[in-house]
Every structure is written in C-alpha cells, then in structure tokens.
Design a protein around this motif. Structure first.
Motif, short mmCIF file in Angstrom:
data_model
loop_
_atom_site.label_atom_id
_atom_site.label_comp_id
_atom_site.label_asym_id
_atom_site.label_seq_id
_atom_site.Cartn_x
_atom_site.Cartn_y
_atom_site.Cartn_z
N VAL A 18 35.17 37.66 107.82
CA VAL A 18 34.08 38.66 107.20
C VAL A 18 34.37 40.00 107.67
O VAL A 18 35.03 40.14 108.63
CB VAL A 18 32.60 38.73 107.46
N GLY A 19 34.66 40.74 106.75
CA GLY A 19 35.44 42.09 106.77
C GLY A 19 35.18 43.02 106.01
O GLY A 19 34.56 43.26 104.84
N PHE A 20 35.41 44.95 106.64
CA PHE A 20 35.31 45.36 105.34
C PHE A 20 35.94 46.52 105.37
O PHE A 20 36.72 46.83 106.14
CB PHE A 20 33.48 46.94 106.08
N TYR A 21 36.60 47.13 103.82
CA TYR A 21 37.71 46.94 103.72
C TYR A 21 36.85 49.07 102.94
O TYR A 21 36.08 48.73 102.85
CB TYR A 21 38.32 47.01 102.90
N MET A 22 37.75 49.99 103.50
CA MET A 22 37.19 51.15 102.83
C MET A 22 38.54 51.66 102.34
O MET A 22 39.73 51.64 102.62
CB MET A 22 37.12 51.98 104.13
N ALA A 23 37.68 52.70 100.90
CA ALA A 23 39.00 53.27 100.40
C ALA A 23 39.27 54.12 100.54
O ALA A 23 38.48 55.12 101.30
CB ALA A 23 38.15 53.07 99.03
N ASN A 24 40.72 54.24 100.46
CA ASN A 24 41.46 55.81 100.76
C ASN A 24 42.01 55.85 99.50
O ASN A 24 42.68 55.45 99.03
CB ASN A 24 42.59 55.84 101.41
N HIS A 25 41.45 56.74 98.94
CA HIS A 25 41.43 57.02 97.14
C HIS A 25 42.33 58.07 97.11
O HIS A 25 43.33 57.50 95.38
CB HIS A 25 40.35 57.47 96.31
N GLU A 26 43.24 58.88 97.64
CA GLU A 26 44.50 59.52 97.95
C GLU A 26 45.60 58.47 97.69
O GLU A 26 46.06 58.80 96.69
CB GLU A 26 44.49 60.82 98.62
N LYS A 27 45.25 58.06 97.98
CA LYS A 27 46.50 57.32 98.19
C LYS A 27 46.59 55.35 97.70
O LYS A 27 47.27 54.79 98.13
CB LYS A 27 47.10 56.69 100.26
N ARG A 28 45.24 55.87 96.93
CA ARG A 28 45.19 54.34 96.43
C ARG A 28 44.93 53.07 97.11
O ARG A 28 45.80 51.81 97.16
CB ARG A 28 46.00 53.70 95.12
N THR A 29 44.53 53.33 98.41
CA THR A 29 44.72 52.19 98.95
C THR A 29 43.42 51.62 100.36
O THR A 29 42.33 52.33 99.97
CB THR A 29 45.63 52.05 100.70
N LEU A 30 43.48 50.74 100.51
CA LEU A 30 42.30 50.53 101.50
C LEU A 30 42.69 49.73 102.87
O LEU A 30 43.48 49.37 102.74
CB LEU A 30 41.57 48.65 101.04
N HIS A 31 41.98 50.39 104.16
CA HIS A 31 41.73 49.84 104.80
C HIS A 31 40.83 49.50 105.60
O HIS A 31 39.77 49.45 105.53
CB HIS A 31 42.03 50.91 105.90
N LEU A 32 41.25 48.30 106.77
CA LEU A 32 40.28 47.44 107.20
C LEU A 32 39.67 48.20 108.31
O LEU A 32 40.44 48.93 109.21
CB LEU A 32 40.81 46.34 108.11
N GLU A 33 38.30 48.14 108.34
CA GLU A 33 37.95 48.85 109.44
C GLU A 33 37.42 48.05 110.26
O GLU A 33 37.34 48.01 111.44
CB GLU A 33 36.81 50.09 108.32
#
Length: 151
Positions: free
Chosen positions: A42-57
């Motif tokens: 189970v994980g939460f990924y958060m979006a970086n819209h400028e870089k168009r990437t998701l980051h595991l939080e």
C-alpha cells in the motif's frame, strides 16, 4: 474485514494532531496492509505536475525501486493523466504495467484530489488475482478524502 470499521480507524489516524501528514499516511498504509488480507503493498504517490512525475511519499510493504514514476507510465502514471480509478484484475493482461514484484497479480489505483486537482494517488498491489471490488474502490476513495484533508 469490515470497511466501515476501518473507516473509523483511518479517521482516528487522520485526526491525530501531533503527527505529520507523512507519518499519518504511513500509518494508514500500515493499517490497510495489516487488516486487509489481499492488500500486500500500500502506498501513496504524490504528483509533481511541473516535472510530470509521481513521487512515493509513504508506503507499507516491501521497499520498491519505483519511487519516481513518469506520468503515463504504468498503472499509476496512467491514473495521473486520466484522473480515474484504475482496477487491474490481472497485471499480466496489461501492456503498460510496471512490475514491482513477481508476486503481484493485481493492482488498484485511486486518484487523490484536493480542491478538484489530482495531487496524487493510493496504490495497492495484491498477490491475488482479481480481489478488488466496488467496495474497495469506495473505501479507498474515502481514505483519499481523509488524506487530502491532511495536505
């Protein structure tokens, strides 16, 4: 496992004043993984819209190399672009699937919205084929509402 009981526990975690948002998200991941037999990661990924990437939080389960995912890549990346729930009953049937573990058989990804914007998602991997139901989707949408209020 009763989703209604888990909703109460998720709300209790979210309401803890002394904990940071990330620690609350981690606690929610751990709760879901421990209490729902077919939630293996189970994980939460958060979006970086400028870089168009998701980051595991935050996550619970085996560590993953997939800490940054480009929009459009894999199930998570597709949800970042579509803004829609994505249930994959059998990952072998998906062309755009990023394999995190050989034990993963299915996946569900639910976008997380704040003020109408997709800011991330909850991602669940299961070692069972086709375990996710509409009840899972509804429950995870509730979880994301609670998490969005933390951010």
């Amino acid at each position: 496992m009763a989703f209604e009981d888990l909703k109460i526990e998720v709300s209790r975690i979210a309401d803890k004043i002394e904990d940071s948002a990330t620690s609350k998200m981690t606690a929610i991941c751990e709760l879901l993984r421990e209490r729902i037999e077919y939630y293996d990661w189970v994980g939460f990924y958060m979006a970086n819209h400028e870089k168009r990437t998701l980051h595991l939080e935050a996550f619970a389960g085996e560590p993953t190399d997939h800490t940054v995912i480009p929009f459009g890549k894999g199930i998570c990346g597709q949800v970042a672009e579509s803004n829609a729930n994505f249930v994959v009953p059998d990952v072998k049937a998906q062309d755009n699937y990023i394999a995190c573990s050989i034990t993963v058989k299915s996946e569900i990804v639910i976008p997380l919205f704040k003020d109408g914007k997709n800011i991330g998602q909850i991602d669940i991997d299961s070692s069972h084929v086709d375990p996710f139901t509409k009840d899972d989707e509804d429950f995870l949408e509730f979880v994301n509402v609670q998490v969005a209020a933390l951010l």
